[in-house]
Design an enzyme around this catalytic site. Structure first.
Site, short mmCIF file in Angstrom:
data_model
loop_
_atom_site.label_atom_id
_atom_site.label_comp_id
_atom_site.label_asym_id
_atom_site.label_seq_id
_atom_site.Cartn_x
_atom_site.Cartn_y
_atom_site.Cartn_z
N TYR A 57 -0.71 -42.39 -19.26
CA TYR A 57 -0.41 -43.52 -20.15
C TYR A 57 -1.72 -44.21 -20.56
CZ TYR A 57 4.35 -43.08 -18.18
OH TYR A 57 5.58 -42.61 -17.76
N LEU A 221 16.72 -48.34 -22.35
CA LEU A 221 16.93 -49.00 -23.65
C LEU A 221 16.65 -48.03 -24.80
CD1 LEU A 221 15.24 -52.45 -22.84
CD2 LEU A 221 17.69 -51.98 -23.07
N LYS A 229 17.15 -54.20 -32.24
CA LYS A 229 16.08 -54.66 -33.15
C LYS A 229 15.61 -53.56 -34.10
CE LYS A 229 14.51 -58.00 -29.73
NZ LYS A 229 13.53 -58.22 -28.65
N ARG A 242 7.76 -42.88 -31.77
CA ARG A 242 9.19 -42.95 -32.00
C ARG A 242 9.59 -42.57 -33.43
NH1 ARG A 242 10.35 -48.94 -29.95
NH2 ARG A 242 8.46 -49.26 -31.17
N GLN A 300 8.98 -60.73 -23.24
CA GLN A 300 9.84 -59.55 -23.13
C GLN A 300 10.08 -59.19 -21.66
OE1 GLN A 300 8.00 -56.33 -25.26
NE2 GLN A 300 8.53 -57.13 -27.27
#
Length: 327
Positions: A57, A221, A229, A242, A300
């Site tokens: 990451y 999610l 959203k 994405r 968040q």
């Protein structure tokens, strides 16, 4: 917050765990380091004691951010979950993907879990995380070029040396888990699971329930899709992976929106967001021990953690299950 033990270990983790993939920036269109550090600290303040990261990451960035964020927290009060077996600095093993690092430079990523590589990766992770032990060490993806027993013999050695406490896997099927268990007892499997991606319920979930292995649900999610959203004209930042995924094409987004519209009244009744409702439902699912939730900022992170405060009745769970089954 609620805390749950992983498998038959004494390692307790928070039911909502901070997922630090997006914190590393890589594949998410960059990151703000300070925001990411504040997000981890803020989630800890509301009871999230577990953080899941990986060397890949941001090619070390996410682990460094985690190491920085927990400096002011007593080490024994947090659980660090990290991974091994994805190399961007070594062309060995199964080729995984062409990509770009956070500086925009081309990199090739390989799935490799050879013995020497694991020992090396662990040392690097310990340095970046600024710690002398890792609570849960997980193979990131299966590597077809290395025998499973070789991989887990190396992990066993790290446990003997006290560098890691427990071993887990990610993205393994039941057969691969069974093979790994011949060498070393696993406590968990981290696999993708969401309302719109339930493939693991056929084989892997029953295996984990039967053998007392915890499931760490990642992307519950669906990478932000189930927050409500994301709409059909949503503009992704450059470098955001994405944009090209099947779940983020207009037809799938529309189908998901129909599901989310059915769930809205239940969320509103609990004065919760759709994302919070989805996270709470996830950890009520059979076999699912924890839900990993990523956050780019403190707001968040706190919102994700507060999902734990929703108390769903059995009737509401049944209704949600009905909607999800119709999807």
């Amino acid at each position: 917050m609620k805390y749950r033990k992983l498998g038959n270990s004494d390692l307790e983790v928070s039911a909502i765990t901070f997922g630090a993939w997006a914190a590393g920036g890589w594949m998410w269109g960059s990151t703000d380091r300070n925001d990411a550090i504040e997000a981890i600290k803020a989630s800890y303040d509301v009871g999230v004691t577990s953080i899941d990261t990986a060397p890949i990451y941001g090619q070390g960035t996410s682990e460094e951010i985690v190491g920085e964020a927990i400096k002011e927290i007593s080490r024994d009060k947090v659980q660090i979950l990290t991974k091994f077996g994805m190399r961007w600095d070594l062309a060995k093993g199964d080729f995984a993907m062409h990509s770009k690092n956070n500086d925009g430079k081309d990199i090739d990523v390989y799935k490799y879990a050879g013995k020497e590589s694991i020992i090396y990766e662990c040392e690097q992770s310990l340095k970046r995380l600024n710690t002398d032990y890792i609570d849960l060490y997980q193979i990131h993806w299966p590597d077809s070029t290395t025998p499973i027993d070789e991989t887990f013999e190396a992990v066993s050695k790290l446990i003997e040396q006290g560098k890691i406490r427990y071993a887990g896997v990610c993205n393994y099927n039941a057969k691969q888990m069974e093979e790994a268990e011949k060498t070393l007892k696993l406590v968990s499997n981290q696999i993708p699971f969401s309302m719109v991606n339930r493939g693991i319920e056929d084989e892997t979930v029953p295996y984990c329930i039967e053998h007392n292995k915890s499931i760490l649900a990642y992307s519950p999610l669906e990478r932000g899709l189930l927050t409500g959203k994301i709409h059909t004209n949503y503009k992704f930042q450059e470098g955001d992976h994405r944009a090209n995924l099947p779940h983020f094409q207009p037809e799938f987004i529309e189908k998901t929106t129909i599901l989310l519209n059915k769930l809205k009244p239940i969320a509103e009744k609990h004065e919760a967001t759709l994302g919070q409702l989805v996270l709470r439902w996830t950890i009520e699912r059979a076999g699912i021990t924890i839900a990993l939730a990523g956050a780019r900022n403190a707001e968040q992170a706190v919102q994700n953690a507060n999902a734990i405060n929703i108390n769903l009745s059995q009737e509401e769970i049944n209704t949600i299950n009905e909607f999800v089954n119709q999807f």
